[in-house]
Structures are given as C-alpha cells and as structure tokens.
Design a protein around this motif. Sequence first.
Motif, PDB file in Angstrom:
ATOM      1  N   LEU A   1       0.823  -1.214   0.000  1.00  0.00           N
ATOM      2  CA  LEU A   1       0.000   0.000   0.000  1.00  0.00           C
ATOM      3  C   LEU A   1       0.859   1.266   0.000  1.00  0.00           C
ATOM      4  O   LEU A   1       0.539   2.237  -0.698  1.00  0.00           O
ATOM      5  CB  LEU A   1      -0.959  -0.010   1.192  1.00  0.00           C
ATOM      6  CG  LEU A   1      -2.097  -1.029   1.087  1.00  0.00           C
ATOM      7  CD1 LEU A   1      -2.861  -1.108   2.405  1.00  0.00           C
ATOM      8  CD2 LEU A   1      -3.025  -0.700  -0.066  1.00  0.00           C
ATOM      9  N   VAL A   2       1.935   1.261   0.761  1.00  0.00           N
ATOM     10  CA  VAL A   2       2.847   2.411   0.738  1.00  0.00           C
ATOM     11  C   VAL A   2       3.456   2.549  -0.657  1.00  0.00           C
ATOM     12  O   VAL A   2       3.575   3.655  -1.197  1.00  0.00           O
ATOM     13  CB  VAL A   2       3.930   2.278   1.831  1.00  0.00           C
ATOM     14  CG1 VAL A   2       5.007   3.332   1.666  1.00  0.00           C
ATOM     15  CG2 VAL A   2       3.299   2.372   3.221  1.00  0.00           C
TER      16      VAL A   2
ATOM     17  N   ASP B   1       1.069   6.665  -7.524  1.00  0.00           N
ATOM     18  CA  ASP B   1       0.282   7.895  -7.409  1.00  0.00           C
ATOM     19  C   ASP B   1      -1.132   7.653  -6.876  1.00  0.00           C
ATOM     20  O   ASP B   1      -2.095   8.236  -7.352  1.00  0.00           O
ATOM     21  CB  ASP B   1       0.230   8.605  -8.763  1.00  0.00           C
ATOM     22  CG  ASP B   1      -0.096  10.085  -8.614  1.00  0.00           C
ATOM     23  OD1 ASP B   1       0.261  10.673  -7.579  1.00  0.00           O
ATOM     24  OD2 ASP B   1      -0.719  10.643  -9.536  1.00  0.00           O
ATOM     25  N   ARG B   2      -1.223   6.782  -5.885  1.00  0.00           N
ATOM     26  CA  ARG B   2      -2.512   6.539  -5.236  1.00  0.00           C
ATOM     27  C   ARG B   2      -2.718   7.543  -4.110  1.00  0.00           C
ATOM     28  O   ARG B   2      -1.813   8.265  -3.718  1.00  0.00           O
ATOM     29  CB  ARG B   2      -2.575   5.115  -4.680  1.00  0.00           C
ATOM     30  CG  ARG B   2      -2.489   4.027  -5.705  1.00  0.00           C
ATOM     31  CD  ARG B   2      -3.751   4.027  -6.578  1.00  0.00           C
ATOM     32  NE  ARG B   2      -3.738   2.952  -7.531  1.00  0.00           N
ATOM     33  CZ  ARG B   2      -4.491   1.875  -7.443  1.00  0.00           C
ATOM     34  NH1 ARG B   2      -5.318   1.714  -6.445  1.00  0.00           N
ATOM     35  NH2 ARG B   2      -4.421   0.947  -8.370  1.00  0.00           N
ATOM     36  N   SER B   3      -3.897   7.537  -3.551  1.00  0.00           N
ATOM     37  CA  SER B   3      -4.268   8.449  -2.473  1.00  0.00           C
ATOM     38  C   SER B   3      -3.360   8.265  -1.255  1.00  0.00           C
ATOM     39  O   SER B   3      -2.843   7.176  -1.000  1.00  0.00           O
ATOM     40  CB  SER B   3      -5.724   8.169  -2.077  1.00  0.00           C
ATOM     41  OG  SER B   3      -6.029   8.713  -0.822  1.00  0.00           O
ATOM     42  N   ILE B   4      -3.215   9.325  -0.500  1.00  0.00           N
ATOM     43  CA  ILE B   4      -2.437   9.254   0.737  1.00  0.00           C
ATOM     44  C   ILE B   4      -3.019   8.219   1.697  1.00  0.00           C
ATOM     45  O   ILE B   4      -2.311   7.663   2.535  1.00  0.00           O
ATOM     46  CB  ILE B   4      -2.334  10.635   1.416  1.00  0.00           C
ATOM     47  CG1 ILE B   4      -1.301  10.582   2.548  1.00  0.00           C
ATOM     48  CG2 ILE B   4      -3.699  11.091   1.905  1.00  0.00           C
ATOM     49  CD1 ILE B   4      -0.952  11.918   3.141  1.00  0.00           C
ATOM     50  N   TRP B   5      -4.304   7.923   1.553  1.00  0.00           N
ATOM     51  CA  TRP B   5      -4.936   6.941   2.433  1.00  0.00           C
ATOM     52  C   TRP B   5      -4.353   5.547   2.227  1.00  0.00           C
ATOM     53  O   TRP B   5      -4.372   4.728   3.140  1.00  0.00           O
ATOM     54  CB  TRP B   5      -6.455   6.959   2.262  1.00  0.00           C
ATOM     55  CG  TRP B   5      -7.001   8.272   2.740  1.00  0.00           C
ATOM     56  CD1 TRP B   5      -7.520   9.277   1.974  1.00  0.00           C
ATOM     57  CD2 TRP B   5      -7.019   8.740   4.089  1.00  0.00           C
ATOM     58  NE1 TRP B   5      -7.867  10.342   2.763  1.00  0.00           N
ATOM     59  CE2 TRP B   5      -7.569  10.040   4.077  1.00  0.00           C
ATOM     60  CE3 TRP B   5      -6.624   8.206   5.305  1.00  0.00           C
ATOM     61  CZ2 TRP B   5      -7.740  10.797   5.222  1.00  0.00           C
ATOM     62  CZ3 TRP B   5      -6.794   8.960   6.455  1.00  0.00           C
ATOM     63  CH2 TRP B   5      -7.343  10.233   6.401  1.00  0.00           C
ATOM     64  N   PHE B   6      -3.826   5.276   1.049  1.00  0.00           N
ATOM     65  CA  PHE B   6      -3.102   4.026   0.844  1.00  0.00           C
ATOM     66  C   PHE B   6      -1.886   3.994   1.768  1.00  0.00           C
ATOM     67  O   PHE B   6      -1.591   2.981   2.393  1.00  0.00           O
ATOM     68  CB  PHE B   6      -2.645   3.897  -0.614  1.00  0.00           C
ATOM     69  CG  PHE B   6      -3.689   3.362  -1.541  1.00  0.00           C
ATOM     70  CD1 PHE B   6      -3.529   2.118  -2.136  1.00  0.00           C
ATOM     71  CD2 PHE B   6      -4.825   4.091  -1.842  1.00  0.00           C
ATOM     72  CE1 PHE B   6      -4.481   1.620  -3.002  1.00  0.00           C
ATOM     73  CE2 PHE B   6      -5.785   3.608  -2.703  1.00  0.00           C
ATOM     74  CZ  PHE B   6      -5.618   2.362  -3.285  1.00  0.00           C
ATOM     75  N   GLY B   7      -1.185   5.116   1.838  1.00  0.00           N
ATOM     76  CA  GLY B   7      -0.018   5.206   2.707  1.00  0.00           C
ATOM     77  C   GLY B   7      -0.376   5.107   4.175  1.00  0.00           C
ATOM     78  O   GLY B   7       0.319   4.448   4.955  1.00  0.00           O
TER      79      GLY B   7
ATOM     80  N   GLN C   1       2.092   1.628  -3.463  1.00  0.00           N
ATOM     81  CA  GLN C   1       1.049   2.156  -4.343  1.00  0.00           C
ATOM     82  C   GLN C   1       0.885   3.664  -4.163  1.00  0.00           C
ATOM     83  O   GLN C   1       0.712   4.398  -5.135  1.00  0.00           O
ATOM     84  CB  GLN C   1      -0.287   1.445  -4.079  1.00  0.00           C
ATOM     85  CG  GLN C   1      -0.311   0.003  -4.503  1.00  0.00           C
ATOM     86  CD  GLN C   1      -0.122  -0.152  -5.993  1.00  0.00           C
ATOM     87  OE1 GLN C   1      -0.810   0.471  -6.796  1.00  0.00           O
ATOM     88  NE2 GLN C   1       0.843  -0.974  -6.376  1.00  0.00           N
ATOM     89  N   TRP C   2       0.956   4.116  -2.933  1.00  0.00           N
ATOM     90  CA  TRP C   2       0.830   5.547  -2.653  1.00  0.00           C
ATOM     91  C   TRP C   2       1.980   6.330  -3.277  1.00  0.00           C
ATOM     92  O   TRP C   2       1.769   7.329  -3.970  1.00  0.00           O
ATOM     93  CB  TRP C   2       0.771   5.758  -1.141  1.00  0.00           C
ATOM     94  CG  TRP C   2       0.931   7.179  -0.688  1.00  0.00           C
ATOM     95  CD1 TRP C   2       0.302   8.282  -1.188  1.00  0.00           C
ATOM     96  CD2 TRP C   2       1.784   7.645   0.354  1.00  0.00           C
ATOM     97  NE1 TRP C   2       0.708   9.409  -0.506  1.00  0.00           N
ATOM     98  CE2 TRP C   2       1.622   9.039   0.447  1.00  0.00           C
ATOM     99  CE3 TRP C   2       2.656   7.016   1.229  1.00  0.00           C
ATOM    100  CZ2 TRP C   2       2.308   9.805   1.373  1.00  0.00           C
ATOM    101  CZ3 TRP C   2       3.325   7.784   2.159  1.00  0.00           C
ATOM    102  CH2 TRP C   2       3.150   9.163   2.216  1.00  0.00           C
ATOM    103  N   LEU C   3       3.207   5.861  -3.048  1.00  0.00           N
ATOM    104  CA  LEU C   3       4.377   6.631  -3.470  1.00  0.00           C
ATOM    105  C   LEU C   3       4.795   6.386  -4.919  1.00  0.00           C
ATOM    106  O   LEU C   3       5.338   7.284  -5.559  1.00  0.00           O
ATOM    107  CB  LEU C   3       5.556   6.327  -2.539  1.00  0.00           C
ATOM    108  CG  LEU C   3       5.370   6.788  -1.090  1.00  0.00           C
ATOM    109  CD1 LEU C   3       6.518   6.304  -0.230  1.00  0.00           C
ATOM    110  CD2 LEU C   3       5.224   8.300  -1.024  1.00  0.00           C
TER     111      LEU C   3
END
Length: 110
Positions: A23-24, A31-37, A26-28
């Motif tokens: 998930l981190v 370019d997924r939502s910060i909520w993934f992080g 995917q976020w970084l």
Amino acid sequence: MQVFRAVVLFILAGLAEIAGGYLVWQWLRADRSIWFGVLGAILLVGYGFLPTLQPQVWSFGRVYAAYGGVFIVLSLAWGWLIDHNPPDQPSLVGACLALVGAAIILYWPR
C-alpha cells in the motif's frame, strides 16, 4: 496447538508486512491516495506487534529468522495472486528450503 498458533501468527505478520508495504508502494510509486499510505503504515505497525505474540521461549532473533522463511513464501504468493507474476521453479525450491530452515530454527531440539 503451539505449532498451529505460531504458523498463524507468522502468516498474519507476513500479510500485514507485505500488504502494508504494498500500500505504501502504491501511494508513493503508483500515485494513489495518501490513504493508501496511511493504511499501509497502520498495517506495518501491526506487523511489528504480531511477532511479540510468539512463545516467550523463542528469542527475538529466532522468531525473526524463522519468520524470514514464511515471508519468502508469502511474498511469492502475493506476487502471483496480486501482481500476476507466478514464481518459477527455482523460486519454489528456494521457498521450500527457506521453510525447512525456519522449522529447524524453531523446532530443532536444544
């Protein structure tokens, strides 16, 4: 029962670590939502907590060394099921050897 509990805890820890890291990633990187992080970070904290539930007689080093074998298998499974990248034969052989090593680390009579 102790073996079953240990295996379940290793699997839960592995899934928390892999899913959290994914998930981190995917976020970084995707370019997924910060909520993934955020969710990834929560799962990674859970990963840090779960191994402490292993039997008291096992030291930190033994628990994490044995967990490494389980992590290898779970990582290959994640890659296959989530990223659609099946493991090749050498990866499967290596994963089996890692599990044998994990079992020796934990259960070899001392």
